[in-house]
Write a protein that holds these residues in place. Structure first.
Motif, short mmCIF file in Angstrom:
data_model
loop_
_atom_site.label_atom_id
_atom_site.label_comp_id
_atom_site.label_asym_id
_atom_site.label_seq_id
_atom_site.Cartn_x
_atom_site.Cartn_y
_atom_site.Cartn_z
N LEU A 191 0.83 -1.20 0.00
CA LEU A 191 0.00 0.00 0.00
C LEU A 191 0.86 1.25 0.00
N THR A 192 0.30 2.37 -0.48
CA THR A 192 0.98 3.65 -0.32
C THR A 192 0.73 4.15 1.09
N VAL A 193 1.50 5.15 1.50
CA VAL A 193 1.31 5.74 2.82
C VAL A 193 -0.11 6.28 2.96
N ASP A 241 -10.90 12.56 10.56
CA ASP A 241 -11.05 13.41 9.39
C ASP A 241 -9.94 13.12 8.39
N ARG A 242 -10.30 12.79 7.15
CA ARG A 242 -9.29 12.52 6.13
C ARG A 242 -8.43 13.75 5.87
N GLY A 243 -8.95 14.93 6.20
CA GLY A 243 -8.16 16.15 6.04
C GLY A 243 -6.96 16.20 6.96
N ASP A 244 -6.99 15.38 8.02
CA ASP A 244 -5.85 15.34 8.95
C ASP A 244 -4.62 14.73 8.31
N ILE A 245 -4.80 13.94 7.24
CA ILE A 245 -3.69 13.20 6.66
C ILE A 245 -2.58 14.15 6.22
N LEU A 246 -2.93 15.15 5.42
CA LEU A 246 -1.91 16.07 4.92
C LEU A 246 -1.31 16.90 6.04
N LYS A 247 -2.15 17.35 6.98
CA LYS A 247 -1.66 18.19 8.08
C LYS A 247 -0.63 17.44 8.92
N ILE A 248 -0.98 16.21 9.33
CA ILE A 248 -0.05 15.44 10.15
C ILE A 248 1.20 15.09 9.36
N ALA A 249 1.02 14.72 8.07
CA ALA A 249 2.17 14.37 7.22
C ALA A 249 3.13 15.55 7.10
N GLU A 250 2.59 16.76 6.96
CA GLU A 250 3.45 17.95 6.87
C GLU A 250 4.18 18.19 8.18
N ASP A 251 3.48 18.01 9.29
CA ASP A 251 4.08 18.27 10.60
C ASP A 251 5.25 17.33 10.90
N ILE A 252 5.15 16.07 10.44
CA ILE A 252 6.20 15.11 10.78
C ILE A 252 7.14 14.82 9.60
N GLY A 253 6.94 15.52 8.48
CA GLY A 253 7.86 15.40 7.36
C GLY A 253 7.60 14.23 6.42
N LEU A 254 6.33 13.82 6.32
CA LEU A 254 5.99 12.71 5.42
C LEU A 254 5.18 13.15 4.19
N GLU A 255 4.97 14.46 4.04
CA GLU A 255 4.08 14.91 2.97
C GLU A 255 4.57 14.50 1.58
N ARG A 256 5.89 14.42 1.40
CA ARG A 256 6.44 14.06 0.08
C ARG A 256 6.36 12.56 -0.18
N TYR A 257 5.96 11.80 0.84
CA TYR A 257 5.97 10.34 0.72
C TYR A 257 4.56 9.73 0.72
N LEU A 258 3.54 10.56 0.69
CA LEU A 258 2.17 10.05 0.80
C LEU A 258 1.82 9.06 -0.30
N ASN A 259 2.39 9.25 -1.48
CA ASN A 259 2.07 8.37 -2.60
C ASN A 259 3.13 7.30 -2.85
N ARG A 260 4.06 7.17 -1.91
CA ARG A 260 5.09 6.14 -2.02
C ARG A 260 4.58 4.82 -1.43
N LYS A 261 4.99 3.71 -2.03
CA LYS A 261 4.69 2.40 -1.46
C LYS A 261 5.45 2.27 -0.13
N ILE A 262 4.79 1.69 0.84
CA ILE A 262 5.39 1.59 2.17
C ILE A 262 6.71 0.81 2.14
N HIS A 263 6.80 -0.21 1.29
CA HIS A 263 8.02 -1.03 1.29
C HIS A 263 9.24 -0.27 0.77
N THR A 264 9.03 0.92 0.19
CA THR A 264 10.15 1.71 -0.31
C THR A 264 10.67 2.72 0.71
N LEU A 265 10.03 2.81 1.87
CA LEU A 265 10.41 3.81 2.87
C LEU A 265 11.69 3.40 3.59
#
Length: 304
Positions: free
Chosen positions: A90-92, A106-130
């Motif tokens: 799966l992707t992130v 809230d699905r809107g939390d996804i981008l906010k939390i991702a930005e806060d912890i530095g994962l926003e650029r990886y949301l569409n990456r497959k988890i196994h590539t992290l």
């Protein structure tokens, strides 16, 4: 009400006694759990989640029984275990959306939390590539969605570089302050816990050897030498001498080392001048590591 409360908790795995009458409480806020490997920390966390049933004793999270009400507890808390497993295909974003469907939120939390912890650029990456560090941040992200009342973090800064560790600590404090979320953090990196925790439980060989506010533990076990980091070290040293609240040993950079002082009295002194001098940290030399060593030494003396 305590967010976590356990009484006379025992758990064995065959001949291994993981918990031997653990008594501990964790109030609201950011709390730390410290102890060496094999002291029972992971077993304790698994009991809180309802993954392991204690042999004896009581355990409550947010007022709910950890075994009988484990489903309700897991609905109300977020958890990051030391060893997490995620569906690598799966992707992130897909994984976090799945967690939100289970826990609500809230699905809107996804981008906010991702930005806060530095994962926003990886949301569409497959988890196994992290990377290992990103894998850890994904675990933190899934622990924070769904508006948890309590977040349990087991070695949250493992595999993180210094910058990401710093960002993690700042984010935990921000979430605790702005969203009124409590944290229970188990970690071997004691200087990090010193920076953010208000309450500490010391665990050794399956028992809590002591617990309390950071200030009370410092006062009880600290050495007679303290280190103060401030923006005006020389002014601070001058005031210490004028008010006779300690003996200034030396000044090095923005650090002032002081001896012959009372922790409580010196804390009140620092608060008195908080408008004139910014204090970044105040702790005994040796910090939590020294506190834990002294607590264990006291236990050994009583046993002897």
């Amino acid at each position: 009400m305590y967010v976590v409360e356990v009484e006379d908790l025992y758990k064995s795995f065959g001949s291994i006694k993981a918990l031997r009458g653990l008594n501990a409480v964790f109030p609201k806020g950011i709390c730390g759990l410290i102890g060496p490997n094999g002291s029972g920390k992971t077993t304790f966390i698994h009991i809180l989640m309802g993954l392991v049933r204690p042999d004896r004793g009581k355990a409550f999270v947010l007022g709910f029984d950890c075994w009988r009400d484990s489903v309700e507890i897991r609905r109300r808390i977020g958890v990051l275990l030391e060893d997490m497993y995620f569906p690598g295909h799966l992707t992130v974003r897909e994984y976090i959306e799945h967690i939100i469907r289970i826990k609500g939120g809230d699905r809107g939390d996804i981008l906010k939390i991702a930005e806060d912890i530095g994962l926003e650029r990886y949301l569409n990456r497959k988890i196994h590539t992290l990377s290992a560090g990103m894998f850890k941040m994904l675990g933190l992200m899934q622990a924070l969605v769904g508006e948890p009342e309590l977040v349990i973090l087991d070695e949250p800064s493992a595999n993180l570089d210094p910058l990401k560790r710093r960002n993690l600590l700042e984010y935990i404090m921000k979430v605790g302050r702005e969203r009124d979320v409590s944290f229970l953090i188990s970690s071997h990196v004691l200087p990090e816990l010193e920076e953010i925790c208000e309450w500490i439980v010391l665990i050794y060989e399956g028992r809590a050897v002591d617990q309390g506010s950071l200030g009370d533990l410092y006062a009880k076990y600290g050495t007679n030498e303290y280190e103060v980091v401030s923006d005006k070290p020389r002014l601070l040293a001058k005031l210490i001498k004028e008010y006779g609240v300690g003996e200034v040993l030396y000044i090095h950079g923005n650090r002032v080392n002081v001896s012959n002082t009372c922790y409580k009295e010196f804390t009140e002194f620092l608060y008195k001048f908080s408008k004139d001098i910014k204090i970044f940290s105040f702790k005994p030399v040796g910090g939590l590591e020294n506190v834990f060593r002294q607590a264990i030494k006291n236990i050994s003396k009583r046993a002897g």
